[in-house]
Design a protein around this motif. Sequence first.
Motif, PDB file in Angstrom:
ATOM      1  N   VAL A  66      50.941  69.506  59.626  1.00 52.08           N
ATOM      2  CA  VAL A  66      50.929  68.415  60.607  1.00 52.08           C
ATOM      3  C   VAL A  66      52.133  68.681  61.491  1.00 52.08           C
ATOM      4  N   HIS A  67      51.924  69.453  62.548  1.00 51.23           N
ATOM      5  CA  HIS A  67      53.091  69.881  63.315  1.00 51.23           C
ATOM      6  C   HIS A  67      53.113  69.309  64.721  1.00 51.23           C
ATOM      7  N   GLY A  68      54.282  69.401  65.313  1.00 52.50           N
ATOM      8  CA  GLY A  68      54.506  68.769  66.614  1.00 52.50           C
ATOM      9  C   GLY A  68      54.167  69.645  67.793  1.00 52.50           C
ATOM     10  N   GLY A  69      53.543  70.787  67.551  1.00 52.69           N
ATOM     11  CA  GLY A  69      53.063  71.597  68.672  1.00 52.69           C
ATOM     12  C   GLY A  69      54.124  72.389  69.395  1.00 52.69           C
ATOM     13  N   LEU A  70      55.043  73.009  68.624  1.00 53.07           N
ATOM     14  CA  LEU A  70      56.091  73.824  69.245  1.00 53.07           C
ATOM     15  C   LEU A  70      55.504  74.907  70.152  1.00 53.07           C
ATOM     16  N   ARG A  71      54.382  75.490  69.741  1.00 53.62           N
ATOM     17  CA  ARG A  71      53.785  76.580  70.522  1.00 53.62           C
ATOM     18  C   ARG A  71      53.360  76.128  71.914  1.00 53.62           C
ATOM     19  N   GLU A  83      53.500  63.763  72.481  1.00 52.59           N
ATOM     20  CA  GLU A  83      52.565  62.912  71.744  1.00 52.59           C
ATOM     21  C   GLU A  83      52.376  63.397  70.313  1.00 52.59           C
ATOM     22  N   LEU A  84      52.226  64.720  70.130  1.00 49.14           N
ATOM     23  CA  LEU A  84      52.045  65.264  68.784  1.00 49.14           C
ATOM     24  C   LEU A  84      53.275  65.018  67.916  1.00 49.14           C
ATOM     25  N   GLY A  85      54.456  65.093  68.533  1.00 50.91           N
ATOM     26  CA  GLY A  85      55.687  64.830  67.780  1.00 50.91           C
ATOM     27  C   GLY A  85      55.739  63.408  67.262  1.00 50.91           C
ATOM     28  N   ARG A  86      55.343  62.459  68.099  1.00 50.88           N
ATOM     29  CA  ARG A  86      55.318  61.052  67.680  1.00 50.88           C
ATOM     30  C   ARG A  86      54.269  60.834  66.594  1.00 50.88           C
ATOM     31  N   GLU A  87      53.105  61.432  66.786  1.00 54.82           N
ATOM     32  CA  GLU A  87      52.024  61.248  65.819  1.00 54.82           C
ATOM     33  C   GLU A  87      52.357  61.885  64.473  1.00 54.82           C
ATOM     34  N   ARG A  88      53.051  63.004  64.506  1.00 54.97           N
ATOM     35  CA  ARG A  88      53.444  63.673  63.273  1.00 54.97           C
ATOM     36  C   ARG A  88      54.257  62.737  62.380  1.00 54.97           C
ATOM     37  N   ALA A  89      55.189  62.025  62.981  1.00 56.77           N
ATOM     38  CA  ALA A  89      56.023  61.089  62.223  1.00 56.77           C
ATOM     39  C   ALA A  89      55.182  59.942  61.645  1.00 56.77           C
ATOM     40  N   ILE A  90      54.191  59.487  62.408  1.00 53.77           N
ATOM     41  CA  ILE A  90      53.326  58.394  61.939  1.00 53.77           C
ATOM     42  C   ILE A  90      52.478  58.849  60.760  1.00 53.77           C
ATOM     43  N   VAL A  91      51.895  60.056  60.867  1.00 51.16           N
ATOM     44  CA  VAL A  91      51.079  60.604  59.780  1.00 51.16           C
ATOM     45  C   VAL A  91      51.900  60.699  58.498  1.00 51.16           C
ATOM     46  N   TYR A  92      53.134  61.140  58.621  1.00 57.89           N
ATOM     47  CA  TYR A  92      54.013  61.291  57.452  1.00 57.89           C
ATOM     48  C   TYR A  92      54.329  59.935  56.820  1.00 57.89           C
ATOM     49  N   GLU A  93      54.710  58.979  57.631  1.00 59.25           N
ATOM     50  CA  GLU A  93      55.089  57.676  57.092  1.00 59.25           C
ATOM     51  C   GLU A  93      53.907  56.954  56.442  1.00 59.25           C
ATOM     52  N   ASN A  94      52.718  57.150  56.980  1.00 61.48           N
ATOM     53  CA  ASN A  94      51.544  56.460  56.444  1.00 61.48           C
ATOM     54  C   ASN A  94      50.921  57.165  55.234  1.00 61.48           C
ATOM     55  N   THR A 370      30.794  61.527  72.770  1.00 64.31           N
ATOM     56  CA  THR A 370      31.232  62.756  72.095  1.00 64.31           C
ATOM     57  C   THR A 370      32.729  62.922  72.246  1.00 64.31           C
ATOM     58  N   ILE A 371      33.387  63.328  71.160  1.00 61.14           N
ATOM     59  CA  ILE A 371      34.788  63.718  71.218  1.00 61.14           C
ATOM     60  C   ILE A 371      34.912  65.124  70.667  1.00 61.14           C
ATOM     61  N   ALA A 372      35.658  65.965  71.376  1.00 56.95           N
ATOM     62  CA  ALA A 372      35.828  67.360  70.955  1.00 56.95           C
ATOM     63  C   ALA A 372      37.239  67.814  71.289  1.00 56.95           C
ATOM     64  N   GLY A 373      37.621  68.939  70.658  1.00 50.85           N
ATOM     65  CA  GLY A 373      38.975  69.452  70.843  1.00 50.85           C
ATOM     66  C   GLY A 373      39.962  68.663  69.992  1.00 50.85           C
ATOM     67  N   GLY A 374      41.233  68.766  70.348  1.00 53.22           N
ATOM     68  CA  GLY A 374      42.260  68.015  69.631  1.00 53.22           C
ATOM     69  C   GLY A 374      42.800  68.734  68.418  1.00 53.22           C
ATOM     70  N   LYS A 375      43.827  68.146  67.818  1.00 55.09           N
ATOM     71  CA  LYS A 375      44.540  68.737  66.688  1.00 55.09           C
ATOM     72  C   LYS A 375      44.525  67.787  65.497  1.00 55.09           C
ATOM     73  N   LEU A 376      44.663  68.359  64.311  1.00 53.75           N
ATOM     74  CA  LEU A 376      44.789  67.576  63.082  1.00 53.75           C
ATOM     75  C   LEU A 376      45.878  66.517  63.240  1.00 53.75           C
ATOM     76  N   ARG A 380      44.850  60.348  64.598  1.00 54.65           N
ATOM     77  CA  ARG A 380      44.909  58.884  64.666  1.00 54.65           C
ATOM     78  C   ARG A 380      44.823  58.410  66.119  1.00 54.65           C
ATOM     79  N   LYS A 381      45.541  59.104  67.003  1.00 60.24           N
ATOM     80  CA  LYS A 381      45.529  58.737  68.421  1.00 60.24           C
ATOM     81  C   LYS A 381      44.165  58.991  69.039  1.00 60.24           C
ATOM     82  N   MET A 382      43.530  60.100  68.649  1.00 61.19           N
ATOM     83  CA  MET A 382      42.177  60.387  69.124  1.00 61.19           C
ATOM     84  C   MET A 382      41.222  59.272  68.712  1.00 61.19           C
ATOM     85  N   ALA A 383      41.337  58.855  67.451  1.00 62.12           N
ATOM     86  CA  ALA A 383      40.478  57.782  66.939  1.00 62.12           C
ATOM     87  C   ALA A 383      40.715  56.489  67.716  1.00 62.12           C
ATOM     88  N   GLU A 384      41.958  56.193  67.983  1.00 62.90           N
ATOM     89  CA  GLU A 384      42.299  54.966  68.714  1.00 62.90           C
ATOM     90  C   GLU A 384      41.651  54.972  70.101  1.00 62.90           C
TER      91      GLU A 384
END
Length: 546
Positions: A66-71, A83-94, A370-376, A380-384
């Motif tokens: 669950v990474h913040g997308g350094l690449r 956005e990925l950096g913020r979401e990464r922290a949320i995934v970890y805490e939850n 339809t939803i496509a693309g995105g990262k693991l 949560r943000k995609m779902a929202e």
Amino acid sequence: MGNFSANARERLKKTFIEETFDLFVIGGGITGAGIALDAATRGIKVGLAEMQDFAEGTSSRSTKLVHGGLRYLKQFEIKEVAELGRERAIVYENGPHVTTPVWMLLPFHKGGTFGSFSTALGLKVYDILANVKKGERRFMLSADETIAREPLIKKDGLLGGGVYVEYRTDDARLTIEVMKAAVANGALAMNHLKVVGIEADNVAFSTVTVEDQLIGEQFQIRAKKVVNAAGPWVDEVRKLDGELDNKHLILSKGVHLVFDEDDFPLQQAIYFDTEKDGRMIFAIPRDGKAYVGTTDTFYEGDPADLKVTKEDRQYIMDAIHYMFPQLQLTEDKIESAWAGVRPLIHEEGKGPSEISRKDEIWQSESGLITIAGGKLTGYRKMAEKIVDLVVKQLNDEYQLKYGKSITKNLPISGGETSGSKFFESFVEKRTMKGQELGLTEEQSHYLAKFYGTNVDKVFNYIKQAKGNLPPIVYGQLYYAINEESACTPSDFFVRRTGALLFNIHLVRQYKQLVIDEMSDYLNWTAEEKQQHTDQLEHELQDVTMT
């Protein structure tokens, strides 16, 4: 018997047939699971079908980070990194039981992609954009300090390294825990249930025809809104709804190899550029193993029938030989491997590593969303976003009053420890409880970390252990069947425990006992038992490349 038991399928089917859902989700990977959870927690009546097992596609075949997308900094996708950096922290805490912070070393060599200045600057920008907490911010190392941190690393031309935090996860377990949380909040979800037809009857609802892949039975489901979150099979679902437009998926194949720590004694997770083409690759220690990947090549075959090719193996072995030359690792030391595909939205003229991983949402004339693309990481943000769209349409068309998402601060199943801060103390207490049951300290600690706040349920199954299976395997098996909808031995060994990838000896030792146990408990016919046995043997051959 709960709604997520493998024994509840007939009762679930009856409910699926009788209900008219506000929302029906096609696809039980991390995106579909996230959508089901977000919708269910808003009070939406939601159903979900997955044609294979939950997480069987892309969501169990990632690099397990669950990474913040350094690449993405290299591609100047600043918003994506933030956005990925913020979401990464949320995934970890939850869900701290399925996500673990690990220090990642980014070495730089003379003539390589990165130098001292660019690495330091890139990691600092990353810290700022991803809002990295103070104790996890990057620091820089000299060449000698880099070697001390990982003695196996290539010393020739080494200039130093940067260290930053990534979050290692079990992608399949993360998906299962999100799905369990959705079911606990009222969603109905069934695996091995394939959508074979979609018909928009009128403006009020669609009729979705599904087929139980375990017994071949078809039935119909009614829903006001249908979301296609089928990952690599998104276009196949869209074909059921009508012709494809000019937007379509392109699949990128990623492969990982697993080694025992005796053969690859990796001390430190590494993120490095390859000599061959300069793309980045991970080498990560995990539970007595080291795994290395990933490749990134276009794939045009069936996503359900992926194979690790000789070329895939050679690419990764060459990368290992380049970065860890003193190892002299040979292919016969590969213990297991896995291949998966990333469903990317086609961009003309771009290679697989250049195509954006951003998610996109679009809607057909008949109403299929339809939803496509995105990262693991961004699930949560995609779902929202998807459920916000569904809610607007339901509220406008049916005068309903569904509200906003609450998943930002909502623990997933097993994560009810009041955040990561109290997780280690929770594990310590449950480790002691497991030992009181006769488990070893190592076994108890493993179970507590693996299942989080669900571990007491696993302990209860262990107390009931009988027969020839070790109590710990017995407890995990019956928990998987009754609480996690594991319907086949492959469901159990691959996605409920990860043993096929990271403890293949256990699979070989206990596979027949597990098959016998499941056959008796789930009342399989001789033909079904043989079918599930053959499937597991096929999976074994795939991961061992035999």
